[in-house]
Design a protein around this motif. Sequence first.
Motif, PDB file in Angstrom:
ATOM      1  N   ALA A  80      32.526  47.800  40.771  1.00  0.00           N
ATOM      2  CA  ALA A  80      32.492  46.546  40.018  1.00  0.00           C
ATOM      3  C   ALA A  80      31.469  45.583  40.604  1.00  0.00           C
ATOM      4  O   ALA A  80      30.759  44.886  39.868  1.00  0.00           O
ATOM      5  N   GLY A  81      31.369  45.558  41.923  1.00  0.00           N
ATOM      6  CA  GLY A  81      30.369  44.703  42.560  1.00  0.00           C
ATOM      7  C   GLY A  81      28.958  45.117  42.188  1.00  0.00           C
ATOM      8  O   GLY A  81      28.103  44.273  41.877  1.00  0.00           O
ATOM      9  N   TRP A  85      26.337  42.963  39.955  1.00  0.00           N
ATOM     10  CA  TRP A  85      24.979  42.689  40.443  1.00  0.00           C
ATOM     11  C   TRP A  85      23.942  43.129  39.410  1.00  0.00           C
ATOM     12  O   TRP A  85      22.977  42.419  39.149  1.00  0.00           O
ATOM     13  N   PHE A  86      24.141  44.314  38.811  1.00  0.00           N
ATOM     14  CA  PHE A  86      23.194  44.809  37.818  1.00  0.00           C
ATOM     15  C   PHE A  86      23.160  43.889  36.602  1.00  0.00           C
ATOM     16  O   PHE A  86      22.087  43.556  36.108  1.00  0.00           O
ATOM     17  N   VAL A  87      24.308  43.482  36.118  1.00  0.00           N
ATOM     18  CA  VAL A  87      24.369  42.598  34.945  1.00  0.00           C
ATOM     19  C   VAL A  87      23.700  41.264  35.260  1.00  0.00           C
ATOM     20  O   VAL A  87      22.954  40.719  34.433  1.00  0.00           O
ATOM     21  N   GLU A  88      23.957  40.748  36.452  1.00  0.00           N
ATOM     22  CA  GLU A  88      23.328  39.484  36.849  1.00  0.00           C
ATOM     23  C   GLU A  88      21.809  39.612  36.920  1.00  0.00           C
ATOM     24  O   GLU A  88      21.080  38.744  36.450  1.00  0.00           O
ATOM     25  N   ILE A 102      33.892  45.024  33.049  1.00  0.00           N
ATOM     26  CA  ILE A 102      33.751  45.421  34.460  1.00  0.00           C
ATOM     27  C   ILE A 102      35.114  45.430  35.143  1.00  0.00           C
ATOM     28  O   ILE A 102      35.493  46.398  35.808  1.00  0.00           O
ATOM     29  N   VAL A 103      35.871  44.360  34.968  1.00  0.00           N
ATOM     30  CA  VAL A 103      37.199  44.274  35.596  1.00  0.00           C
ATOM     31  C   VAL A 103      38.149  45.312  34.993  1.00  0.00           C
ATOM     32  O   VAL A 103      38.916  45.960  35.713  1.00  0.00           O
ATOM     33  N   GLY A 104      38.083  45.484  33.677  1.00  0.00           N
ATOM     34  CA  GLY A 104      38.944  46.463  33.009  1.00  0.00           C
ATOM     35  C   GLY A 104      38.662  47.882  33.456  1.00  0.00           C
ATOM     36  O   GLY A 104      39.589  48.673  33.676  1.00  0.00           O
ATOM     37  N   ALA A 105      37.386  48.227  33.610  1.00  0.00           N
ATOM     38  CA  ALA A 105      37.035  49.575  34.062  1.00  0.00           C
ATOM     39  C   ALA A 105      37.551  49.818  35.479  1.00  0.00           C
ATOM     40  O   ALA A 105      38.072  50.902  35.784  1.00  0.00           O
ATOM     41  N   GLY A 106      37.422  48.813  36.339  1.00  0.00           N
ATOM     42  CA  GLY A 106      37.938  48.953  37.700  1.00  0.00           C
ATOM     43  C   GLY A 106      39.447  49.107  37.720  1.00  0.00           C
ATOM     44  O   GLY A 106      39.995  49.939  38.448  1.00  0.00           O
ATOM     45  N   GLY A 107      40.130  48.314  36.915  1.00  0.00           N
ATOM     46  CA  GLY A 107      41.586  48.413  36.834  1.00  0.00           C
ATOM     47  C   GLY A 107      42.043  49.755  36.297  1.00  0.00           C
ATOM     48  O   GLY A 107      43.001  50.352  36.815  1.00  0.00           O
ATOM     49  N   LEU A 108      41.358  50.252  35.268  1.00  0.00           N
ATOM     50  CA  LEU A 108      41.703  51.562  34.723  1.00  0.00           C
ATOM     51  C   LEU A 108      41.461  52.672  35.743  1.00  0.00           C
ATOM     52  O   LEU A 108      42.218  53.641  35.802  1.00  0.00           O
TER      53      LEU A 108
END
Length: 136
Positions: A80-81, A85-88, A102-108
């Motif tokens: 996620a980090g 960074w890539f999106v930013e 991003i948060v949802g993928a990490g949680g899944l």
Amino acid sequence: MGTLLGDAVAVEVRAPDVAAVLVTAALAGVGIAHLIGTEIRERATEFAGLRAIGWTEATIARLVVTHAALVALAGAALGAGLAWWFVESAFGGATRPMALAIVGAGGLAVVGAALFALIPARRLRDLGTAFVLAED
């Protein structure tokens, strides 16, 4: 959208894309189950020792699943980090849907790892305590 380049670059999710994601997730789950199963076989003596001092099968299974979830959490946080960074850097900032993805993928990933770790964790009871300790 509306220009030739915009139409070519526009992101559209099609059935093959969804199939690819599902196959990738299934392969990741099989990999997690195999990895945890290998860990259980390698640490059979430790688990037998815990069982010998009174730990229940459910407690040991919880230990295995929690370990898998914590490792997945570390990997998800790193992923996620990097995604953030890539999106930013590529888009100058994350929109709300990007941040949720991003948060949802990490949680899944964490939940999936814990669920797939249940498969080998349930096989812990097949390890006979006396047999495992006698082999070592």
